[in-house]
Design a protein around this motif. Sequence first.
Motif, PDB file in Angstrom:
ATOM      1  N   UNK A 162      -8.484  -0.499  -3.968  1.00  0.00           N
ATOM      2  CA  UNK A 162      -9.375   0.767  -3.613  1.00  0.00           C
ATOM      3  C   UNK A 162      -8.555   1.882  -2.790  1.00  0.00           C
ATOM      4  N   UNK A 163      -9.097   3.178  -2.808  1.00  0.00           N
ATOM      5  CA  UNK A 163      -8.435   4.073  -2.251  1.00  0.00           C
ATOM      6  C   UNK A 163      -9.207   4.859  -1.176  1.00  0.00           C
ATOM      7  N   UNK A 164      -8.613   5.011  -0.043  1.00  0.00           N
ATOM      8  CA  UNK A 164      -9.284   5.787   1.071  1.00  0.00           C
ATOM      9  C   UNK A 164      -8.853   7.258   1.143  1.00  0.00           C
ATOM     10  N   UNK A 165      -9.776   8.071   1.020  1.00  0.00           N
ATOM     11  CA  UNK A 165      -9.216   9.621   0.822  1.00  0.00           C
ATOM     12  C   UNK A 165      -9.798  10.261   2.103  1.00  0.00           C
ATOM     13  N   UNK A 196      -3.472  18.350   5.361  1.00  0.00           N
ATOM     14  CA  UNK A 196      -4.619  18.955   4.852  1.00  0.00           C
ATOM     15  C   UNK A 196      -5.518  17.953   3.910  1.00  0.00           C
ATOM     16  N   UNK A 197      -4.579  16.856   3.398  1.00  0.00           N
ATOM     17  CA  UNK A 197      -5.089  15.811   2.803  1.00  0.00           C
ATOM     18  C   UNK A 197      -4.491  14.552   2.829  1.00  0.00           C
ATOM     19  N   UNK A 198      -5.122  13.188   2.789  1.00  0.00           N
ATOM     20  CA  UNK A 198      -4.444  12.120   3.002  1.00  0.00           C
ATOM     21  C   UNK A 198      -5.048  11.206   2.255  1.00  0.00           C
ATOM     22  N   UNK A 199      -4.364  10.238   1.472  1.00  0.00           N
ATOM     23  CA  UNK A 199      -4.948   9.100   0.785  1.00  0.00           C
ATOM     24  C   UNK A 199      -4.039   7.808   1.172  1.00  0.00           C
ATOM     25  N   UNK A 200      -4.672   6.785   1.521  1.00  0.00           N
ATOM     26  CA  UNK A 200      -4.338   5.500   1.818  1.00  0.00           C
ATOM     27  C   UNK A 200      -4.653   4.751   0.286  1.00  0.00           C
ATOM     28  N   UNK A 201      -3.576   4.285  -0.267  1.00  0.00           N
ATOM     29  CA  UNK A 201      -3.972   3.619  -1.642  1.00  0.00           C
ATOM     30  C   UNK A 201      -3.630   2.283  -1.468  1.00  0.00           C
ATOM     31  N   UNK A 202      -4.494   1.464  -1.649  1.00  0.00           N
ATOM     32  CA  UNK A 202      -4.262  -0.137  -1.827  1.00  0.00           C
ATOM     33  C   UNK A 202      -4.415  -0.690  -3.350  1.00  0.00           C
ATOM     34  N   UNK A 203      -4.224  -1.797  -3.523  1.00  0.00           N
ATOM     35  CA  UNK A 203      -4.282  -2.295  -4.821  1.00  0.00           C
ATOM     36  C   UNK A 203      -5.622  -1.947  -5.658  1.00  0.00           C
ATOM     37  N   UNK A 215       0.908  -1.140  -0.118  1.00  0.00           N
ATOM     38  CA  UNK A 215       0.072  -0.076   0.063  1.00  0.00           C
ATOM     39  C   UNK A 215       0.941   1.265   0.044  1.00  0.00           C
ATOM     40  N   UNK A 216       0.332   2.548  -0.213  1.00  0.00           N
ATOM     41  CA  UNK A 216       1.124   3.626  -0.213  1.00  0.00           C
ATOM     42  C   UNK A 216       0.238   4.490   0.495  1.00  0.00           C
ATOM     43  N   UNK A 217       0.657   5.671   1.037  1.00  0.00           N
ATOM     44  CA  UNK A 217       0.136   6.992   1.701  1.00  0.00           C
ATOM     45  C   UNK A 217       0.730   7.910   1.102  1.00  0.00           C
ATOM     46  N   UNK A 218      -0.359   8.895   0.641  1.00  0.00           N
ATOM     47  CA  UNK A 218      -0.056  10.159   0.117  1.00  0.00           C
ATOM     48  C   UNK A 218      -0.578  11.042   0.957  1.00  0.00           C
ATOM     49  N   UNK A 219       0.247  12.375   1.110  1.00  0.00           N
ATOM     50  CA  UNK A 219      -0.256  13.395   2.058  1.00  0.00           C
ATOM     51  C   UNK A 219       0.035  14.683   1.621  1.00  0.00           C
ATOM     52  N   UNK A 220      -0.750  15.711   1.970  1.00  0.00           N
ATOM     53  CA  UNK A 220      -0.216  17.245   1.908  1.00  0.00           C
ATOM     54  C   UNK A 220       0.241  17.648   3.305  1.00  0.00           C
ATOM     55  N   UNK A 221       1.343  17.813   3.733  1.00  0.00           N
ATOM     56  CA  UNK A 221       1.869  18.502   4.851  1.00  0.00           C
ATOM     57  C   UNK A 221       2.176  19.856   4.812  1.00  0.00           C
ATOM     58  N   UNK A 222       1.886  20.487   5.816  1.00  0.00           N
ATOM     59  CA  UNK A 222       2.246  22.015   6.040  1.00  0.00           C
ATOM     60  C   UNK A 222       3.383  21.944   6.848  1.00  0.00           C
ATOM     61  N   UNK A 223       4.022  23.054   6.830  1.00  0.00           N
ATOM     62  CA  UNK A 223       5.158  23.131   7.617  1.00  0.00           C
ATOM     63  C   UNK A 223       5.082  23.150   9.066  1.00  0.00           C
ATOM     64  N   UNK A 224       3.889  23.392   9.781  1.00  0.00           N
ATOM     65  CA  UNK A 224       3.662  23.558  10.809  1.00  0.00           C
ATOM     66  C   UNK A 224       2.917  22.004  11.350  1.00  0.00           C
TER      67      UNK A 224
END
Length: 82
Positions: free
Chosen positions: A65-68, A56-63, A43-52
């Motif tokens: 399906x994806x959870x957003x 602000x956004x997170x995706x858990x990506x499986x073969x 699986x993969x994790x994609x995220x938008x991370x602020x400097x603090x």
Amino acid sequence: VFVLPEKTPPADLPGDPALLKGKAWNVRMAFFGKSETNGAPDYEIAARLLDNGIVTGFRLIFKDFTVQQSLEDLISGSEPRC
């Protein structure tokens, strides 16, 4: 871990503008099983991370399906320790 170059966050994020200012990075992480031989991650994790540290956004990506998840609101804590 793959980190794209820094950017400013989108202006239309919901929540306290003071907490949402600054730079942001898109981060993508891939996780592999011990016995994985085909090169594809479990699986993969994609995220938008602020400097603090705020995500602000997170995706858990499986073969199959994806959870957003998306930021719905953000407020400052009233306690000084927050």
